[in-house]
Enzyme design. Structure first.
Site, PDB file in Angstrom:
ATOM      1  N   GLU A 154       0.857  -1.183   0.000  1.00  0.00           N
ATOM      2  CA  GLU A 154       0.000   0.000   0.000  1.00  0.00           C
ATOM      3  C   GLU A 154       0.888   1.226   0.000  1.00  0.00           C
ATOM      4  OE1 GLU A 154      -3.786   2.144   2.169  1.00  0.00           O
ATOM      5  OE2 GLU A 154      -2.981   0.303   3.036  1.00  0.00           O
ATOM      6  N   GLU A 206     -11.662  -2.537   2.172  1.00  0.00           N
ATOM      7  CA  GLU A 206     -12.267  -2.875   3.472  1.00  0.00           C
ATOM      8  C   GLU A 206     -13.739  -2.497   3.468  1.00  0.00           C
ATOM      9  OE1 GLU A 206      -9.940  -0.892   6.415  1.00  0.00           O
ATOM     10  OE2 GLU A 206      -8.638  -2.619   6.750  1.00  0.00           O
TER      11      GLU A 206
END
Length: 655
Positions: free
Chosen positions: A23, A370
């Protein structure tokens, strides 16, 4: 302690189960793995502000750049009108009033250059009103440490001048710390500049910082999930990561602000942070991620937005009924074509023109990050729309779903109910569900049996996990050996349940010291060096020693856990080796005696890898090897001695 070793085989271990999650957080891309040394190279920097549901940016084209003063001050103007690329419309118009005047780049905390290594400088320049040449250099405290003259192209004073690309190589005679990058004019005049870059000549594939690339490759990862994380979603929909803006010419990749630029902003600071200029040049884009996967031997696992901005940070979304939602679906189909399509297709043709004629072999795709179900967001319906569109055209593509932000809330339970119900009707509906857990070490130690009772119909991707003895910004001390051993203990249960857990990756991957919004992290670095944490070595020891099939523990793991010992067994069928992984989470050493069943016997020396030390020990930039595994071959004595606070991997050859 006796460890009974069955002669039976357990469950198959997925090849490449242990992988990586990249990320762009903690300056992991620009300022990290992407080897560019300069900041704001295209004069498009965004200064970021905001809080949940209210984010905005201000243009700050001159961020990172200053006019030099040694020969008097020239004039720097940040303008638009005739850019190198309309995608990045601003550029620097510099006027020197005397020879030697120029401008410099701060390069994060200053350039670090190594003695006699080469660094490639490139830039676009247009002679607006100038007949001289340029000098590129690295300077410190008024001293020039390395320099190169750049001869300019002149087309006649009265004609319309065009952009030309220039290159120069710099090679210092001594190490440089805290240097400034400088471009100076050798006479009065006006020159325009764009895309000013400085890259180490040894950057892997001309893209990746070599020491960070090596640390990744040495992990032998099975897969790489990229490029996030929360940046996929964005704090606003406008801020989301659009993969199509990250491919093609570097000049045409639109600069974006990073959602971590506004992490934990506060009202007293005007909703502004020290990381407010954390931007994405997208020099490390989807093509480079696919290339990285190929070079380190990892399967690519890209993740795409589903039309929801970050549910933690935003209220923005695209309704499923809006025509704009079709763009998100099309992006997924086009990405698969970019990765796998023939040269005669639109996006496969672009990949080929970028230098990779053969397909990248994409087999997995993440749908959202998420995400969780809400009345407004309707994530489940979004997933269904993606699944239908993708499998209609690419029926073999393995899709990764989301269990939400944790494994304790109602969102997690709702997600699993949804995927399992759909899987009963359509076995290809979801290959694996992405679970995330950032928890205290004690949780990992107490939940090594977490997957023992999971149904086996839908697989699990342990996509983001890490033990957090402490959390916060810029805390390399958070990566303790104790935390890493808790992760190793938990992974014994992951491996034992390899028939349901098929992918696993620690997170986050990278952190630049002094620029980190999140701790702990697997690999820390600064401008000079990089190092693996104890968690890095746990991942490495697992990745190199998974075996092909588990050996049933028959409940022994529960008895051992009561004594602070966490064990799993696997077999490497190709070599005939028994692999013992054992964590001793005690302050004293413990003996472990494998008792082989049947007529098997040890037929050679045992290879041992041991990671051990003080519970609170951690590595640093100054002392990167404080906690590292030791490896040796030894004769088999019938017992393994597990040092205090240790993770041991033993490969025992059997006949």
């Amino acid at each position: 302690m006796i460890l009974r070793v069955s002669d039976k085989k357990g469950v198959r271990i997925a090849d490449g189960m242990i992988g990586l999650f990249f990320e762009d957080i903690n300056y992991a891309a620009d300022g990290g793995l992407y080897a560019e040394l300069l900041e704001n190279r295209s004069f498009e920097a965004l200064d970021c502000y905001g809080q949940k549901g209210d984010y905005y940016t201000k243009k700050d084209c001159g961020y990172g750049w200053k006019v030099t003063t040694e020969c008097g001050r020239g004039k720097a103007e940040y303008v638009s009108g005739s850019p190198v690329s309309r995608v990045n419309p601003h550029y620097l118009r510099f006027t020197a009033f005397a020879a030697g005047q120029g401008f410099s780049n701060q390069a994060y905390r200053g350039l670090y250059l190594e003695k006699e290594k080469s660094y490639r400088v490139s830039f676009y320049a247009r002679m607006a009103d100038y007949e001289g040449d340029l000098q590129v250099s690295v300077q410190k405290d008024g001293s020039c440490l390395t320099a190169q003259k750049v001869a300019c192209i002149h087309e006649g004073k009265d004609c319309l001048h065009k952009w030309n690309r220039y290159e120069a190589m710099l090679s210092p005679d001594a190490d440089v710390e805290g240097g400034l990058f400088v471009i100076a004019l050798d006479r009065p005049g006006t020159v325009e500049f764009d895309l000013v870059s400085m890259m180490p000549a040894d950057a892997v594939a001309g893209v990746f910082r070599r020491d960070l690339f090596t640390l990744l490759k040495d992990l032998h990862p099975g897969f790489l999930r990229f490029p996030g994380g929360c940046i996929i979603e964005g704090n606003t929909l406008e801020n989301r990561y659009r993969w199509k803006e990250s491919v093609g010419r570097i000049e045409d990749r639109k600069v974006n602000f990073n959602r971590w630029a506004v992490h934990e902003t506060k009202e007293k600071d005007g909703w502004h942070s020290v990381y407010a200029h954390y931007n994405q040049t997208l020099g490390l884009g989807y093509y480079e991620y696919f290339l990285l996967c190929e070079m380190i031997g990892a399967k690519p696992l890209p993740v795409l937005s589903v039309g929801l901005a970050c549910q933690y940070q935003s209220y923005e979304l695209v309704e499923l009924e809006e025509p704009a939602f079709l763009e998100f679906l099309q992006d997924a189909l086009d990405l698969i074509e970019f990765a796998n399509g023939g040269q005669d297709t639109r996006w496969g043709g672009l990949r080929a023109r970028m230098g990779h004629k053969e397909p990248f072999g994409l087999t997995m795709l993440g749908i959202g990050n998420e995400q969780w179900e809400t009345k407004e967001g309707r994530f489940f319906a979004r997933y269904q729309a993606f699944e239908h569109a993708i499998h209609e055209k690419y029926p073999d593509m393995q899709l990764i779903g989301s269990a939400g932000p944790d494994i304790t809330s109602k969102h997690y339970a709702q997600a699993w109910d949804f995927y399992r119900k759909q899987a009963r009707e359509n076995g290809a509906f979801c290959y694996a569900v992405d679970e995330h857990y950032y928890v205290k070490p004690e949780w990992f130690l107490a939940h090594t049996d977490f997957y023992d009772a999971y149904p086996r119909d839908v697989k699990v991707f342990s996509g983001e996990y890490a033990a957090h003895p402490v959390s916060g910004m810029n805390k390399p001390e958070a990566n303790t050996l104790g935390g890493a051993l808790a992760e190793a203990a938990f992974l014994t249960g992951v491996e034992r349940n390899a028939d349901v857990v098929v992918l696993a990756s620690y997170a986050p991957l990278f952190a630049r010291a002094g620029f980190a919004q999140w701790s702990p992290d697997m690999i820390w670095f600064d401008e000079k060096r990089a190092y693996g944490t104890p968690s890095y070595y746990v991942q490495k020891m697992y990745g190199e020693n998974m075996g092909t099939v588990t050996v049933p523990m028959d409940g022994q793991e529960k008895e051992l856990r009561e004594q602070g010992i966490y064990v799993n067994l696997s077999l490497e069928e190709r070599t005939g080796e028994l692999i013992v992984k054992a964590v001793n989470y005690n302050d004293e050493e413990k003996p472990l005696t494998p008792a082989l069943s049947g007529e098997r016997e040890v037929c050679g020396p045992v290879t041992l890898q041991v990671l051990a030390g003080e519970k609170d020990a951690y590595n640093t930039v100054e002392n990167p090897d404080a906690v590292t595994p030791q490896k040796k071959e030894t004769g088999y004595t019938g017992a393994l001695v597990l040092p205090p606070m240790s993770f041991t991997v033993a490969r025992i050859p059997l006949a």
